[in-house]
Structures are given as C-alpha cells and as structure tokens.
Scaffold this active site. Structure first.
Site, PDB file in Angstrom:
ATOM      1  CG  ASN A  67      -1.701   1.210   1.463  1.00 42.72           C
ATOM      2  OD1 ASN A  67      -1.805   2.051   0.567  1.00 42.72           O
ATOM      3  ND2 ASN A  67      -2.275   1.356   2.646  1.00 42.72           N
ATOM      4  CD1 TRP A  68       3.638   1.186  -2.749  1.00 43.25           C
ATOM      5  CD2 TRP A  68       3.617   2.279  -4.711  1.00 43.25           C
ATOM      6  NE1 TRP A  68       4.434   0.489  -3.645  1.00 43.25           N
ATOM      7  CE2 TRP A  68       4.444   1.132  -4.846  1.00 43.25           C
ATOM      8  CE3 TRP A  68       3.453   3.112  -5.826  1.00 43.25           C
ATOM      9  CZ2 TRP A  68       5.086   0.818  -6.041  1.00 43.25           C
ATOM     10  CZ3 TRP A  68       4.096   2.790  -7.016  1.00 43.25           C
ATOM     11  CH2 TRP A  68       4.913   1.653  -7.117  1.00 43.25           C
ATOM     12  CE  LYS A  69      -0.151   3.273   4.821  1.00 48.01           C
ATOM     13  NZ  LYS A  69      -0.045   3.367   6.256  1.00 48.01           N
ATOM     14  CG  HIS A  73      -5.789   1.771   5.535  1.00 46.94           C
ATOM     15  ND1 HIS A  73      -5.338   2.728   6.410  1.00 46.94           N
ATOM     16  CD2 HIS A  73      -4.749   0.933   5.309  1.00 46.94           C
ATOM     17  CE1 HIS A  73      -4.066   2.480   6.701  1.00 46.94           C
ATOM     18  NE2 HIS A  73      -3.683   1.396   6.045  1.00 46.94           N
ATOM     19  CD  GLU A  77      -2.883   5.455   6.970  1.00 46.66           C
ATOM     20  OE1 GLU A  77      -2.914   5.487   5.731  1.00 46.66           O
ATOM     21  OE2 GLU A  77      -1.922   4.948   7.612  1.00 46.66           O
ATOM     22  CD  GLU A 124      -3.305  -2.647   7.576  1.00 49.06           C
ATOM     23  OE1 GLU A 124      -2.181  -2.780   7.096  1.00 49.06           O
ATOM     24  OE2 GLU A 124      -4.035  -1.673   7.328  1.00 49.06           O
ATOM     25  N   GLY A 175       2.680   2.214  10.730  1.00 47.39           N
ATOM     26  CA  GLY A 175       3.612   3.325  10.539  1.00 47.39           C
ATOM     27  C   GLY A 175       4.361   3.720  11.798  1.00 47.39           C
ATOM     28  CB  SER A 220       5.568  -1.800  11.861  1.00 50.32           C
ATOM     29  OG  SER A 220       5.163  -0.453  12.082  1.00 50.32           O
ATOM     30  N   GLY A 254       2.905  -1.138   4.272  1.00 47.66           N
ATOM     31  CA  GLY A 254       2.902   0.285   3.964  1.00 47.66           C
ATOM     32  C   GLY A 254       4.308   0.768   3.660  1.00 47.66           C
ATOM     33  N   GLY A 255       4.949   1.381   4.676  1.00 48.12           N
ATOM     34  CA  GLY A 255       6.274   1.990   4.522  1.00 48.12           C
ATOM     35  C   GLY A 255       7.286   1.125   3.769  1.00 48.12           C
TER      36      GLY A 255
HETATM   37  P1  PGA Z   1       2.975   0.221   7.650  1.00 47.82           P
HETATM   38  O1  PGA Z   1       1.500   0.429   7.070  1.00 47.82           O
HETATM   39  O2  PGA Z   1       3.511  -1.050   7.050  1.00 47.82           O
HETATM   40  O3  PGA Z   1       3.736   1.443   7.227  1.00 47.82           O
HETATM   41  O4  PGA Z   1       2.851   0.124   9.130  1.00 47.82           O
HETATM   42  C1  PGA Z   1       0.619  -0.640   6.897  1.00 47.82           C
HETATM   43  C2  PGA Z   1      -0.681  -0.142   6.324  1.00 47.82           C
HETATM   44  O5  PGA Z   1      -1.101   0.965   6.659  1.00 47.82           O
HETATM   45  O6  PGA Z   1      -1.332  -0.835   5.527  1.00 47.82           O
END
Ligand code: PGA
Length: 268
Positions: free
Chosen positions: A30-32, A114, A116, A186, A192, A232, A253-254
């Site tokens: 997930n590149w956000k 998600h 966010e 998650e 993050g 993470s 994510g990251g």
């Molecule tokens: P992260 O994000 O790997 O940066 O913790 C995961 C996500 O939000 O899907």
C-alpha cells in the site's frame, strides 16, 4: 461412532487441512499518498524484476492516478489494486472514484476500511458495507481492513472491536461470496509506528477472526479465507509473522516503498 462416520470425519478433516494448506500467500504493498509518476514506475520496475514465488500473489496498491501508467508498464505477474473507491458507481460525488472506473482500468483489488480512511475521513461501517457490496458486484476483490487502537487494546477491547468491524461490514454476505473477500488485520497502534505486533499477538487475533467466521459460516469458508497482517511489517520480521498458521501474508505500507525491502518481504 460407526466406522463410516469416523471415515467421513477424517476425510472432512483432510479436506479442510488441505484448503488451509492451499491458501495462497498474498503480499500487498500500500503506497498510500506517496511517490510521483516517474518514481512510481521506477519502483514498480524494480519490484517487477524479482521472481514471484509460485504460491504467492503480489499486489501493488499505488495512488489512483498512477494505476493506469503502472498498468501500461506492467509486464510481470504483479497485480494492481486501489486504495479506495465510492459505494456508488456514478454520480455527483466530486473527487471520488468508483468501482466501475477501477474495473475499467483492469484493477482487481481495492482496500476497504483502512484505519486512515476510518480515522481521517470518518468512514462508517455502513458505508464500508456498501463499498464491499459494490466491489463484489463489479468482481473486484475487497481487501477489508480491521484493527483496534492502542486504547482499545489496553482496555482489553481489541477482540470485540475487530469482531464488530467484521460483523458490521461482512456478515451480511453469503459464505460463497465472503470467500472472495481478503481480510487484513492491522492493529492501528502498529501502523507506521515501527511497533509490530509480535507473531503471537498477530496469530492470536488471526485465529480469533477465523473462528468468528467458522462459527457463522463453517470450516470450509473459514479455512479458505485469506487473512493478512499489516502494521510495520519489514524485511526482518516478515518471515516469523508469515510462518504463523493463520497469517496468509501481509499488507505492507512503509516497507513497500523500498524495492529491496519489499522484495525481501515477497520472498519471506
Ligand atoms: P505500515 O503500514 O507497514 O507502514 O505500518 C501498513 C498499512 O497501513 O497498511
């Protein structure tokens, strides 16, 4: 118990075990809201250069505006997903993207719920349920995200929170339809933050989710559903997480923004 019954139970057990064994590993990046067009293509090219293990699906989920350029550059087995869509197919919803538009671009997966989006855009369970229905109607696989906040975990409300999220958004579906959904657990406190759930914590919640599904839909459905862990995940913790019985891969994510790290995760 009659010999016949014992035999039937044994065969049923083997069948279910086999399904669990056959669940494909899924690694989704997930590149956000990161990257620009050229850097997206460059990262995608680097990731595409790796051999994808035969039992693994790799899904890249870029910002929506880069789906088409990446699709054109895609000559590998990597699949594309979207980070969001609206529940309506067309209409006066300025700024929104519909499932039909995603389908039009050849997208096969879309994140739903998600944390966010739940947090910053106040997406309700009802809205998420509508999105799930729309995506399934368009033959796009929803990747449904659920997870508790740190406060909820500290109060001992982690399981009840996840249970509510899953029941509200998914439990109206028929079992055969639910099988088409991917679930991503998650924990919000791990997203993050660099604080990953331990493999034991993650496995405990994954097995709780599978049991929830088993109670309502039975073993055949619960064993075939893929449950990803997100929060993470890195090159150096992926292997241990993915080795857990009920963890079928990761939503990253990251670490999905760094080609080498993401490739290490793919091969974990
Ligand atoms: P992260 O994000 O790997 O940066 O913790 C995961 C996500 O939000 O899907």
């Amino acid at each position: 118990m009659l010999v016949n019954e014992i035999l039937i139970n044994y065969l049923h057990f083997c069948f279910i075990e086999n399904i669990s064994f056959m669940r494909k590993k899924i690694i989704a990046g997930n590149w956000k809201m990161n990257m620009l067009k050229d850097s997206s293509i460059a990262l995608f090219d680097k990731i595409s250069s790796t051999e994808i293990p035969s039992n693994t699906s790799v899904i890249i989920i870029p910002p929506a505006v880069y789906i088409d350029p990446l699709n054109l550059a895609n000559n590998s087995k990597i699949e594309l997903g979207a980070q969001n869509c609206h529940s309506e197919l067309f209409g006066a919803f300025t700024g929104e993207i519909s499932a039909s538009m995603l389908k039009d671009l050849g997208v096969n997966y879309c994140l739903v719920g998600h944390s966010e989006r739940r947090m910053y855009f106040h997406e309700s369970d009802e809205f998420l349920k509508d999105k799930i229905n729309t995506l399934l109607n368009e033959n796009i696989t929803p990747i449904f995200c659920c997870g508790e906040t740190l406060t909820q975990r500290e109060k001992g409300e982690d399981k009840i929170t996840v249970e509510k999220q899953i029941k509200n958004a998914l439990f109206h579906l028929d079992g055969n339809v639910l099988k088409q959904v991917i679930i991503a657990y998650e924990p919000v406190w791990a997203i993050g933050t660099g604080k990953t759930a331990t493999p034991t914590q993650a496995q405990e919640m994954h097995s709780f989710i599978r049991e929830l599904i088993n109670t309502k839909y039975g073993r055949e459905v619960s064993s075939s559903i893929s449950i990803l862990y997100g929060g993470s995940v890195k090159g150096d913790n992926a292997k241990e997480l993915f080795a857990q019985q009920d963890i079928d891969g990761g939503l990253i994510g990251g670490a999905s923004l760094k080609a080498e790290e993401f490739i290490t995760i793919i091969h974990s």
